[in-house]
Motif scaffolding. Sequence first.
Motif, PDB file in Angstrom:
ATOM      1  N   GLY A  70       0.813  -1.215   0.000  1.00 41.65           N
ATOM      2  CA  GLY A  70       0.000   0.000   0.000  1.00 41.65           C
ATOM      3  C   GLY A  70       0.841   1.257   0.000  1.00 41.65           C
ATOM      4  N   PHE A  71       1.949   1.252   0.763  1.00 46.24           N
ATOM      5  CA  PHE A  71       2.863   2.385   0.772  1.00 46.24           C
ATOM      6  C   PHE A  71       3.393   2.665  -0.627  1.00 46.24           C
ATOM      7  CE2 PHE A  71       2.481   3.247   4.942  1.00 46.24           C
ATOM      8  CZ  PHE A  71       3.230   2.555   5.873  1.00 46.24           C
ATOM      9  N   ALA A  72       3.655   1.597  -1.387  1.00 41.07           N
ATOM     10  CA  ALA A  72       4.192   1.764  -2.737  1.00 41.07           C
ATOM     11  C   ALA A  72       3.222   2.542  -3.617  1.00 41.07           C
ATOM     12  CB  ALA A  72       4.504   0.396  -3.343  1.00 41.07           C
ATOM     13  N   SER A  73       1.908   2.283  -3.463  1.00 45.25           N
ATOM     14  CA  SER A  73       0.938   3.023  -4.277  1.00 45.25           C
ATOM     15  C   SER A  73       0.952   4.505  -3.918  1.00 45.25           C
ATOM     16  CB  SER A  73      -0.465   2.441  -4.076  1.00 45.25           C
ATOM     17  OG  SER A  73      -0.968   2.732  -2.795  1.00 45.25           O
ATOM     18  N   TYR A  74       1.082   4.804  -2.626  1.00 45.90           N
ATOM     19  CA  TYR A  74       1.148   6.206  -2.201  1.00 45.90           C
ATOM     20  C   TYR A  74       2.423   6.865  -2.712  1.00 45.90           C
ATOM     21  CZ  TYR A  74       1.611  10.268   0.846  1.00 45.90           C
ATOM     22  OH  TYR A  74       1.781  11.528   1.337  1.00 45.90           O
ATOM     23  N   ALA A  75       3.540   6.129  -2.677  1.00 47.13           N
ATOM     24  CA  ALA A  75       4.805   6.685  -3.149  1.00 47.13           C
ATOM     25  C   ALA A  75       4.722   7.074  -4.618  1.00 47.13           C
ATOM     26  CB  ALA A  75       5.932   5.678  -2.924  1.00 47.13           C
ATOM     27  N   VAL A  76       4.081   6.228  -5.429  1.00 49.61           N
ATOM     28  CA  VAL A  76       3.941   6.516  -6.858  1.00 49.61           C
ATOM     29  C   VAL A  76       3.052   7.734  -7.073  1.00 49.61           C
ATOM     30  CG1 VAL A  76       3.013   5.651  -9.037  1.00 49.61           C
ATOM     31  CG2 VAL A  76       4.397   4.156  -7.580  1.00 49.61           C
ATOM     32  N   LEU A  77       1.924   7.791  -6.368  1.00 51.42           N
ATOM     33  CA  LEU A  77       1.017   8.934  -6.521  1.00 51.42           C
ATOM     34  C   LEU A  77       1.712  10.242  -6.123  1.00 51.42           C
ATOM     35  CD1 LEU A  77      -2.278   7.404  -5.062  1.00 51.42           C
ATOM     36  CD2 LEU A  77      -1.813   7.970  -7.458  1.00 51.42           C
ATOM     37  N   ARG A  78       2.546  10.186  -5.082  1.00 46.03           N
ATOM     38  CA  ARG A  78       3.186  11.416  -4.603  1.00 46.03           C
ATOM     39  C   ARG A  78       4.319  11.853  -5.518  1.00 46.03           C
ATOM     40  NH1 ARG A  78       2.547  13.787   0.630  1.00 46.03           N
ATOM     41  NH2 ARG A  78       3.050  15.970   0.234  1.00 46.03           N
ATOM     42  N   ALA A  79       5.132  10.904  -5.975  1.00 50.36           N
ATOM     43  CA  ALA A  79       6.283  11.267  -6.802  1.00 50.36           C
ATOM     44  C   ALA A  79       5.887  11.605  -8.231  1.00 50.36           C
ATOM     45  CB  ALA A  79       7.299  10.129  -6.802  1.00 50.36           C
ATOM     46  N   ALA A  80       4.744  11.082  -8.715  1.00 54.91           N
ATOM     47  CA  ALA A  80       4.327  11.330 -10.096  1.00 54.91           C
ATOM     48  C   ALA A  80       3.654  12.683 -10.269  1.00 54.91           C
ATOM     49  CB  ALA A  80       3.386  10.218 -10.564  1.00 54.91           C
ATOM     50  N   ARG A  81       3.270  13.339  -9.169  1.00 60.76           N
ATOM     51  CA  ARG A  81       2.588  14.630  -9.259  1.00 60.76           C
ATOM     52  C   ARG A  81       3.559  15.757  -9.567  1.00 60.76           C
ATOM     53  NH1 ARG A  81      -0.454  13.935  -3.513  1.00 60.76           N
ATOM     54  NH2 ARG A  81      -1.979  12.363  -4.124  1.00 60.76           N
ATOM     55  N   ALA A  82       3.000  16.798 -10.128  1.00 55.75           N
ATOM     56  CA  ALA A  82       3.772  18.027 -10.306  1.00 55.75           C
ATOM     57  C   ALA A  82       3.974  18.680  -8.945  1.00 55.75           C
ATOM     58  CB  ALA A  82       3.038  18.984 -11.243  1.00 55.75           C
ATOM     59  N   LYS A  83       4.967  19.523  -8.845  1.00 56.27           N
ATOM     60  CA  LYS A  83       5.258  20.189  -7.586  1.00 56.27           C
ATOM     61  C   LYS A  83       4.075  21.018  -7.106  1.00 56.27           C
ATOM     62  CE  LYS A  83       8.752  23.027  -5.303  1.00 56.27           C
ATOM     63  NZ  LYS A  83      10.043  23.756  -5.473  1.00 56.27           N
ATOM     64  N   SER A  84       3.376  21.648  -8.031  1.00 54.12           N
ATOM     65  CA  SER A  84       2.229  22.482  -7.664  1.00 54.12           C
ATOM     66  C   SER A  84       1.086  21.678  -7.073  1.00 54.12           C
ATOM     67  CB  SER A  84       1.728  23.248  -8.903  1.00 54.12           C
ATOM     68  OG  SER A  84       1.347  22.324  -9.924  1.00 54.12           O
ATOM     69  N   PHE A 119      10.426  14.169 -10.026  1.00 58.87           N
ATOM     70  CA  PHE A 119      10.660  13.594  -8.707  1.00 58.87           C
ATOM     71  C   PHE A 119      11.016  12.115  -8.824  1.00 58.87           C
ATOM     72  CE2 PHE A 119       9.728  17.354  -6.576  1.00 58.87           C
ATOM     73  CZ  PHE A 119       8.547  17.921  -7.063  1.00 58.87           C
ATOM     74  N   GLU A 120      11.551  11.567  -7.737  1.00 65.09           N
ATOM     75  CA  GLU A 120      12.034  10.196  -7.725  1.00 65.09           C
ATOM     76  C   GLU A 120      11.510   9.440  -6.515  1.00 65.09           C
ATOM     77  OE1 GLU A 120      16.484  10.751  -9.668  1.00 65.09           O
ATOM     78  OE2 GLU A 120      16.242  10.856  -7.488  1.00 65.09           O
TER      79      GLU A 120
END
Length: 546
Positions: free
Chosen positions: A66-80, A144-145
Amino acid sequence: MTAPLSKEQWAEIRRQSTDAVIDLVQKVGQRRALLTYQAKTIALLESTACRVLFIEKSRRIGLTWGFASYAVLRAARAKSAGGMDVMYISYSQEMTREFIDACAMWARAFSSAAMQMDEFLFDDSDDEGTRSIQAFRIRFASGFEIIGLSSAPRSLRGKQGVVMIDEAAFVDNLKELLKAALAFLMWGGQVVVCSTHNGAENEFNLQIQDILSGRSGYDYLHIDFDEALEQGLYQRICLVTGKEWTPEAEADWREDIIKFYGDGADEELFCVPTMGTGAWLPGPLIEARMTSDAPVLSLDLPQDFLHLPELKRQSLLAPFLEELKAALATLDPLRIHAFGFDFARVADLSVGKLLSIDKTLRRESALTIELRGVPGDEQKMIVRMILEAAPRLVGAAFDATGMGWIVAEDMGRLFGLRDNDHPAGLVHAIKFSQEWYRLNMPPLKVAFEDDAISLSKNADHLGDLRLVKVIRGIPMIPDARTGEGNKKRHGDYAIALALAHYASRMEWHEYAYTPAPPKPDRFSETAGSDDKPFRMGSLRRKRGYY
């Protein structure tokens, strides 16, 4: 043991195991693909109010997935939109690879624009030189990474974003790692700490207890094995593996898992920390034995002490020496004494511990000295003062590892160096080994448990004793330090106490005499009295234990 899997073999195994999950996500969407406790965790992390989250959990319930899904959603977003780097830390490289692989799976399921997963090495410079730290990462078009790092606190230097510490109770130095991670909060970062328990006195459980008691304001979740089952864990396992789910099959599976963990089920599955791991001595027991009022004297000299004029050096030493003389003058002349000394010169403290022994063989603190930045000659002068003044001294044990051997050797010149061929000496030069700890730490623990020891009240000493860990079944000091800045400690008091307790258990024989009273004077009102009816002779020591 099988040979390590190649990168290609690992990728193929993981692809086969996650294809079914990818199909599920594409059919039902992320929200329904996640179990209730996984979705609740991500929802909490998505809220702007959650900055630090601690989770105590059962083992193998899929929370890392589940953490992995959150990590992808957070890193794939634009900074804004709140995008930022995500750093994942665990105690093993294979766990880190598995997490990065799960992130790659979620990126495929979400169709996020991600570049190829890779491994890389980056240099980390510190006081000991340049080290290479292996890491894993996925780079997104957002810039982001997701980075999988080692559990070394220095690996977080120069970074910013979300930090996830998985199985935190098993990393080498959680306290220092948290200190490095919490610095991310200054620039809007987020810290997630998740783990199965690893003993009641482990730093992870101490943090949990602070949250539950209200001393800490961090967010908190509890997910044990039964909660995970009630929220669909076994049903999801059946869905992915193609098995038919029934309540009876789930009950059988649950019982089999609990039997598999045996005595460890409470800790591994139901979030109940045990006393068998983590810290060697529980904090409440240590505090219960801190009943002595014996002095604790500290001497902290400046780094340029040896470059100062002689008169200035004497003026810096004088207050401590006066305190020491006053403390030595109060020692009970009828009690037996034993001394332990843990030597340090640069990074750590030198600690000297003097124990007295009463008629019931209860060890009590008589004096503690702590020396920081004190040169070797001054340390030897101070130790000699203590050994010469301590009444009925039966033993003195010195850390003879490295430079400590010099102090032990010089004290041996004066008071007799003891070894197998010379059992009558007073000074024991101890070269620490696993065998020494294995044989001599258990008697010290028994003294705590049987209320056969009394120590001075001191928060630093409490921390030093709690630092002792059971490593491969042997109580030892791990490679970790406590304290701030240039005031760090490395369990120094615990070592000095162990040495003093060891010395106090040496067998000894006393040779003394009581002189006849003086001949009465018929003109004296105090005829027959004597202010000093007892004269102490020497103590001869013999190798052995009580």
